[in-house]
Write a protein that holds these residues in place. Structure first.
Motif, mmCIF file in Angstrom:
data_model
loop_
_atom_site.group_PDB
_atom_site.id
_atom_site.type_symbol
_atom_site.label_atom_id
_atom_site.label_comp_id
_atom_site.label_asym_id
_atom_site.label_seq_id
_atom_site.Cartn_x
_atom_site.Cartn_y
_atom_site.Cartn_z
ATOM 1 N N ASP A 1 0.396 6.616 -7.836
ATOM 2 C CA ASP A 1 -0.865 6.296 -8.510
ATOM 3 C C ASP A 1 -1.725 5.704 -7.392
ATOM 4 N N GLU B 1 -2.102 8.824 5.546
ATOM 5 C CA GLU B 1 -0.766 8.498 5.032
ATOM 6 C C GLU B 1 -0.368 9.472 3.923
ATOM 7 N N GLY C 1 -4.603 4.697 -4.414
ATOM 8 C CA GLY C 1 -5.788 3.842 -4.336
ATOM 9 C C GLY C 1 -5.501 2.383 -4.567
ATOM 10 N N SER D 1 5.001 1.141 3.110
ATOM 11 C CA SER D 1 4.149 2.263 2.723
ATOM 12 C C SER D 1 5.050 3.400 2.237
ATOM 13 N N PHE D 2 4.527 4.248 1.365
ATOM 14 C CA PHE D 2 5.312 5.408 0.950
ATOM 15 C C PHE D 2 5.497 6.402 2.094
ATOM 16 N N GLN E 1 -6.065 -6.164 -6.951
ATOM 17 C CA GLN E 1 -6.632 -6.180 -5.594
ATOM 18 C C GLN E 1 -8.158 -6.303 -5.685
ATOM 19 N N ASP F 1 5.563 -0.580 -2.406
ATOM 20 C CA ASP F 1 4.147 -0.958 -2.329
ATOM 21 C C ASP F 1 3.929 -1.634 -0.978
ATOM 22 N N ARG G 1 1.263 -3.242 -10.380
ATOM 23 C CA ARG G 1 1.852 -4.248 -11.261
ATOM 24 C C ARG G 1 2.908 -3.610 -12.163
ATOM 25 N N GLY G 2 3.301 -2.380 -11.825
ATOM 26 C CA GLY G 2 4.476 -1.796 -12.464
ATOM 27 C C GLY G 2 4.246 -1.138 -13.809
ATOM 28 N N GLY G 3 2.996 -0.904 -14.189
ATOM 29 C CA GLY G 3 2.745 -0.272 -15.493
ATOM 30 C C GLY G 3 3.526 1.027 -15.656
ATOM 31 N N HIS G 4 3.432 1.906 -14.664
ATOM 32 C CA HIS G 4 4.119 3.203 -14.769
ATOM 33 C C HIS G 4 5.634 3.034 -14.648
ATOM 34 N N THR H 1 3.852 3.671 -5.532
ATOM 35 C CA THR H 1 2.711 2.744 -5.550
ATOM 36 C C THR H 1 2.875 1.812 -6.754
ATOM 37 N N PHE H 2 3.735 0.825 -6.634
ATOM 38 C CA PHE H 2 4.142 0.007 -7.788
ATOM 39 C C PHE H 2 2.984 -0.740 -8.450
HETATM 40 C C1 LIG Z 1 -3.553 2.079 -8.509
HETATM 41 S S1 LIG Z 1 -2.418 0.900 -7.961
HETATM 42 C C2 LIG Z 1 -0.932 1.325 -8.805
HETATM 43 C C3 LIG Z 1 -0.851 0.741 -10.174
HETATM 44 C C4 LIG Z 1 0.460 0.943 -10.878
HETATM 45 N N1 LIG Z 1 0.728 2.329 -11.171
HETATM 46 C C5 LIG Z 1 0.514 0.124 -12.143
HETATM 47 O O1 LIG Z 1 0.592 0.705 -13.234
HETATM 48 O O2 LIG Z 1 0.482 -1.102 -12.062
HETATM 49 C C6 LIG Z 1 -2.076 1.421 -6.344
HETATM 50 C C7 LIG Z 1 -1.076 0.575 -5.602
HETATM 51 O O3 LIG Z 1 -0.612 1.357 -4.528
HETATM 52 C C8 LIG Z 1 -0.467 0.570 -3.382
HETATM 53 N N2 LIG Z 1 -0.569 1.488 -2.241
HETATM 54 C C9 LIG Z 1 -1.641 2.178 -1.821
HETATM 55 N N3 LIG Z 1 -1.326 2.959 -0.787
HETATM 56 C C10 LIG Z 1 -0.008 2.778 -0.559
HETATM 57 C C11 LIG Z 1 0.923 3.336 0.380
HETATM 58 N N4 LIG Z 1 0.547 4.199 1.321
HETATM 59 N N5 LIG Z 1 2.204 2.936 0.299
HETATM 60 C C12 LIG Z 1 2.616 2.051 -0.645
HETATM 61 N N6 LIG Z 1 1.771 1.479 -1.522
HETATM 62 C C13 LIG Z 1 0.479 1.841 -1.494
HETATM 63 C C14 LIG Z 1 -1.563 -0.450 -3.476
HETATM 64 O O4 LIG Z 1 -1.238 -1.597 -2.739
HETATM 65 C C15 LIG Z 1 -1.624 -0.701 -4.980
HETATM 66 O O5 LIG Z 1 -0.808 -1.780 -5.324
#
Ligand SMILES: C[S@@+](CC[C@H](N)C(=O)[O-])C[C@H]1O[C@@H](n2cnc3c(N)ncnc32)[C@H](O)[C@@H]1O
Length: 327
Positions: free
Chosen positions: A110, A227, A112, A88-89, A117, A63, A42-45, A39-40
């Motif tokens: 991560d 999912e 949600g 999707s993952f 968004q 993502d 903005r890539g913080g992790h 769940t990239f």
């Molecule tokens: C909480 S954010 C992640 C933030 C990220 N860890 C960061 O530090 O920037 C969740 C991200 O997961 C993506 N997402 C949610 N469900 C997903 C899935 N089933 N597959 C891939 N991406 C998903 C969303 O679009 C969103 O960009």
């Protein structure tokens, strides 16, 4: 890069749990391996993890959101360890296999919605901003909440709001939606907020009356819980022995799935307890639950989103995954 920023939650805690094998490079201790950020955002992790990985490592990032993918593509231009997958993952295993990767050292999720968004009115995720009632994470496929609400059955709307929002006024809200859409379609976030506010008068402390309805419709339209539960076994299968899985959830419905899944892989014999098996025939632990971490007070003070976060970490054992499946 998007103008909307995301402050990562439980950043150091998540990355530290994935880094298990230290490698001394010069004066720095770095890890080496193949990792996945499911769940990239903005890539913080991802960025924090990359800072602790050596040059031979690889990080595959997924993502659903095209805006998140734009951001990931920019990172991959700067860092050739990063490979970006717009998916999707759920498709993690098949996407990695198609790139000749069948085992990885660590996976983080991560779950949600991200702040970009929520903060972008055009995405329709927030009851605080007026915008089209969309809420799709992947805007290239599927239907928006507005489109679904046009035709959905009263009982289906009620069920979604009740089950995914745990909203006790679900029946009233669903009836109001159906009554209002006969006069004018519910196309914007404010149409939905007005609709919910007209029937939910009792505010929960610190909660907007539409919080639960928005959460429910977002979870439904993005198929979030299904999912997560359907793909969990493939994450376990992808991990090498001692590989780690770190999952951050933001509400009890998600956390319950993560907890139950880890438990099923840690105590598979409980899953098969009804079968007439001898003790030595029962499947052994495939995962080992390591820890559950909550954000500290100072993180919550600086980031309100962190308040409901919980990180669960599990480690793969050496027991082959096939042991689980054969039963
Ligand atoms: C909480 S954010 C992640 C933030 C990220 N860890 C960061 O530090 O920037 C969740 C991200 O997961 C993506 N997402 C949610 N469900 C997903 C899935 N089933 N597959 C891939 N991406 C998903 C969303 O679009 C969103 O960009």
């Amino acid at each position: 890069m998007s103008e909307f920023k995301h402050k990562p939650v439980l950043l150091r805690e998540t990355v530290d749990t994935l880094l298990v094998r230290d490698l001394c490079v010069g004066k720095q201790y770095l890890n080496s391996g193949i990792f996945v950020d499911g769940t990239f955002g903005r890539g913080g992790h991802s960025i924090e993890l990359l800072d602790n990985l050596d040059d031979r490592s690889k990080l595959f990032v997924f993502d659903k959101d095209p805006d998140a993918i734009k951001s990931a593509n920019l990172l991959s231009l700067k860092d050739n360890r990063v490979q970006v997958i717009h998916s999707s993952f759920v498709k993690m295993k098949e996407e990695l296999l198609s790139r000749n990767i069948d085992k990885v050292d660590g996976i983080m999720l991560d779950l949600g919605v991200s702040s970009p968004q929520l903060d972008n009115p055009c995405r329709g995720f927030s009851f605080l901003h007026k915008g089209p009632l969309d809420m799709r994470m992947d805007t290239t496929r599927g239907i928006s909440v507005a489109k679904w609400l046009e035709k959905a059955d009263l009982n289906d709307i009620r069920k979604v709001i009740f089950e995914y929002g745990e909203e006790r006024f679900a029946t009233k809200i669903a009836k109001e939606i159906v009554a209002r859409r006969k006069i004018k379609p519910i196309c914007t976030t404010t149409d939905l907020v007005d609709c919910v506010s007209s029937v939910v008068h009792k505010n929960e402390k610190g909660k907007h009356p539409a919080t639960r309805t928005f959460q429910a419709l977002r979870i439904y339209i993005n198929n979030e819980l299904e999912e997560l539960s359907s793909s969990f076994p493939s994450f376990v299968e992808l991990l090498k022995p001692y590989g780690r899985l770190a999952v951050i959830s933001f509400h009890s419905l998600e956390d319950r799935i993560v907890k139950r899944m880890i438990r099923n892989f840690e105590y598979p014999s409980d899953v098969y307890h009804k079968l007439p098996l001898m003790e030595n025939e029962l499947p052994k632990s495939i995962l080992r639950s390591l820890e559950r971490v909550f954000p500290k007070d100072n993180e919550i003070l600086g980031n309100k989103r962190a308040r409901s976060a919980v990180l669960r970490v599990a480690e793969r054992t050496v027991v082959p995954f096939s042991n689980f499946l054969k039963f």
